[in-house]
Motif scaffolding. Sequence first.
Motif, mmCIF file in Angstrom:
data_model
loop_
_atom_site.group_PDB
_atom_site.id
_atom_site.type_symbol
_atom_site.label_atom_id
_atom_site.label_comp_id
_atom_site.label_asym_id
_atom_site.label_seq_id
_atom_site.Cartn_x
_atom_site.Cartn_y
_atom_site.Cartn_z
ATOM 1 N N ARG A 26 4.082 10.780 12.494
ATOM 2 C CA ARG A 26 3.492 9.598 11.877
ATOM 3 C C ARG A 26 4.463 8.879 10.936
ATOM 4 O O ARG A 26 4.462 7.641 10.864
ATOM 5 N N LEU A 27 5.300 9.617 10.231
ATOM 6 C CA LEU A 27 6.221 8.985 9.298
ATOM 7 C C LEU A 27 7.217 8.072 10.003
ATOM 8 O O LEU A 27 7.729 7.117 9.412
ATOM 9 N N PHE A 28 7.503 8.345 11.275
ATOM 10 C CA PHE A 28 8.361 7.464 12.056
ATOM 11 C C PHE A 28 7.731 6.078 12.132
ATOM 12 O O PHE A 28 8.413 5.049 12.028
ATOM 13 N N GLY A 29 6.408 6.040 12.292
ATOM 14 C CA GLY A 29 5.690 4.769 12.330
ATOM 15 C C GLY A 29 5.683 4.072 10.981
ATOM 16 O O GLY A 29 5.793 2.841 10.909
ATOM 17 N N HIS A 30 5.543 4.841 9.906
ATOM 18 C CA HIS A 30 5.560 4.241 8.577
ATOM 19 C C HIS A 30 6.919 3.602 8.282
ATOM 20 O O HIS A 30 6.989 2.531 7.663
ATOM 21 N N ARG A 31 7.991 4.253 8.734
ATOM 22 C CA ARG A 31 9.323 3.674 8.535
ATOM 23 C C ARG A 31 9.471 2.373 9.325
ATOM 24 O O ARG A 31 10.037 1.394 8.827
ATOM 25 N N ALA A 32 8.944 2.359 10.548
ATOM 26 C CA ALA A 32 8.981 1.134 11.349
ATOM 27 C C ALA A 32 8.152 0.037 10.687
ATOM 28 O O ALA A 32 8.539 -1.142 10.683
ATOM 29 N N GLY A 33 7.026 0.423 10.129
ATOM 30 C CA GLY A 33 6.179 -0.548 9.448
ATOM 31 C C GLY A 33 6.844 -1.138 8.224
ATOM 32 O O GLY A 33 6.699 -2.332 7.934
ATOM 33 N N ALA A 34 7.605 -0.323 7.494
ATOM 34 C CA ALA A 34 8.317 -0.813 6.311
ATOM 35 C C ALA A 34 9.364 -1.854 6.715
ATOM 36 O O ALA A 34 9.561 -2.858 6.012
ATOM 37 N N ARG A 35 10.032 -1.626 7.833
ATOM 38 C CA ARG A 35 11.013 -2.608 8.309
ATOM 39 C C ARG A 35 10.340 -3.924 8.679
ATOM 40 O O ARG A 35 10.902 -5.005 8.486
ATOM 41 N N ARG A 36 9.131 -3.843 9.204
ATOM 42 C CA ARG A 36 8.403 -5.046 9.602
ATOM 43 C C ARG A 36 8.044 -5.901 8.388
ATOM 44 O O ARG A 36 7.994 -7.141 8.486
ATOM 45 N N VAL A 37 7.814 -5.266 7.251
ATOM 46 C CA VAL A 37 7.440 -6.004 6.046
ATOM 47 C C VAL A 37 8.486 -7.064 5.727
ATOM 48 O O VAL A 37 8.151 -8.207 5.399
ATOM 49 N N ARG A 38 9.766 -6.694 5.829
ATOM 50 C CA ARG A 38 10.822 -7.646 5.481
ATOM 51 C C ARG A 38 10.713 -8.918 6.333
ATOM 52 O O ARG A 38 10.801 -10.031 5.810
ATOM 53 N N GLU A 39 10.502 -8.753 7.632
ATOM 54 C CA GLU A 39 10.424 -9.914 8.526
ATOM 55 C C GLU A 39 9.243 -10.819 8.168
ATOM 56 O O GLU A 39 9.362 -12.046 8.199
ATOM 57 N N ILE A 40 8.118 -10.201 7.861
ATOM 58 C CA ILE A 40 6.929 -10.992 7.534
ATOM 59 C C ILE A 40 7.133 -11.725 6.207
ATOM 60 O O ILE A 40 6.780 -12.908 6.079
ATOM 61 N N LYS A 42 -5.929 11.763 0.616
ATOM 62 C CA LYS A 42 -6.606 12.765 1.446
ATOM 63 C C LYS A 42 -5.779 13.148 2.672
ATOM 64 O O LYS A 42 -6.137 14.092 3.386
ATOM 65 N N ARG A 43 -4.724 12.420 2.948
ATOM 66 C CA ARG A 43 -3.877 12.756 4.097
ATOM 67 C C ARG A 43 -3.100 14.038 3.815
ATOM 68 O O ARG A 43 -3.121 14.562 2.706
ATOM 69 N N THR A 44 -2.407 14.555 4.815
ATOM 70 C CA THR A 44 -1.693 15.813 4.638
ATOM 71 C C THR A 44 -0.640 15.674 3.541
ATOM 72 O O THR A 44 -0.117 14.581 3.284
ATOM 73 N N GLN A 45 -0.337 16.799 2.913
ATOM 74 C CA GLN A 45 0.648 16.789 1.834
ATOM 75 C C GLN A 45 1.999 16.282 2.327
ATOM 76 O O GLN A 45 2.686 15.539 1.622
ATOM 77 N N ASN A 46 2.359 16.657 3.543
ATOM 78 C CA ASN A 46 3.642 16.210 4.093
ATOM 79 C C ASN A 46 3.680 14.698 4.274
ATOM 80 O O ASN A 46 4.695 14.051 3.983
ATOM 81 N N GLU A 47 2.580 14.135 4.777
ATOM 82 C CA GLU A 47 2.570 12.688 4.993
ATOM 83 C C GLU A 47 2.593 11.934 3.676
ATOM 84 O O GLU A 47 3.316 10.947 3.523
#
Length: 241
Positions: free
Chosen positions: A32-46, A69-74
């Motif tokens: 899931r963190l791979f997706g969060h990193r991709a999402g962070a990159r998208r913020v700049r473009e928007i 409430k998500r997992t400690q790792n996430e």
Amino acid sequence: MASSSEAHKGPRHVAIIMDGNGRWATQRGHPRLFGHRAGARRVREIVESCPGLGVRYLTIFAFSTENWKRTQNEVAGLMSLFRRYITREAQALYKNNVKVRFIGDRVRLDEKLTALMDELELLTADNDGTELTVALNYGGRDEVARATKRLAEDVAAGRLNPAEIDVETLPKYLDTYVLPDPDLVIRTSGEARISNFLLWQSAYAEYEFIDTLWPDFTPEIFADVLQGYGTRERRFGAVPG
């Protein structure tokens, strides 16, 4: 992309619930963190697309009070991502004339992160371009509760007359007191709920729920959503003239 003539008819303040990062990553066989990193990159473009689309204020939902409430790792990974994002993007935001502010309860956030948040707000305080508000450890009910507490303290101290409290009073105590209410709230990923985001402020906002996952939300899709907003008739409880 919307033309300049279309852009001025669009919303000045857009709020976005950036949903779907985890699903985007899972669909591709990544954590899931791979997706969060991709999402962070998208913020700049928007953010960079906002001036050309006539959007002066952009508010993004980065982490809710319920996300603990998500997992400690996430959660740990997200906090690390926020620190890296601020460090990496600070100069670009400054040079692009973006003014950054954070809303939400900072008490539970670690000191290193809050220090970076303070530094970024100070660095961009005099910028007069796009105003980017990042909701971090934010919840609408929590915000209203904190605002009500501050209001009650002012009443108890004699600084506020209870008889003078009206619908214009509470907004002055909200985290967003310096911002206009959002004109449009967008949620990505196909979910049709507001998830405790800007409950008071979005009372008369238009909503757009789209199926696109946040990492796939391009400036072109953003422009299309804004163009659709321009065709809506906002009456605020009145009837057509």
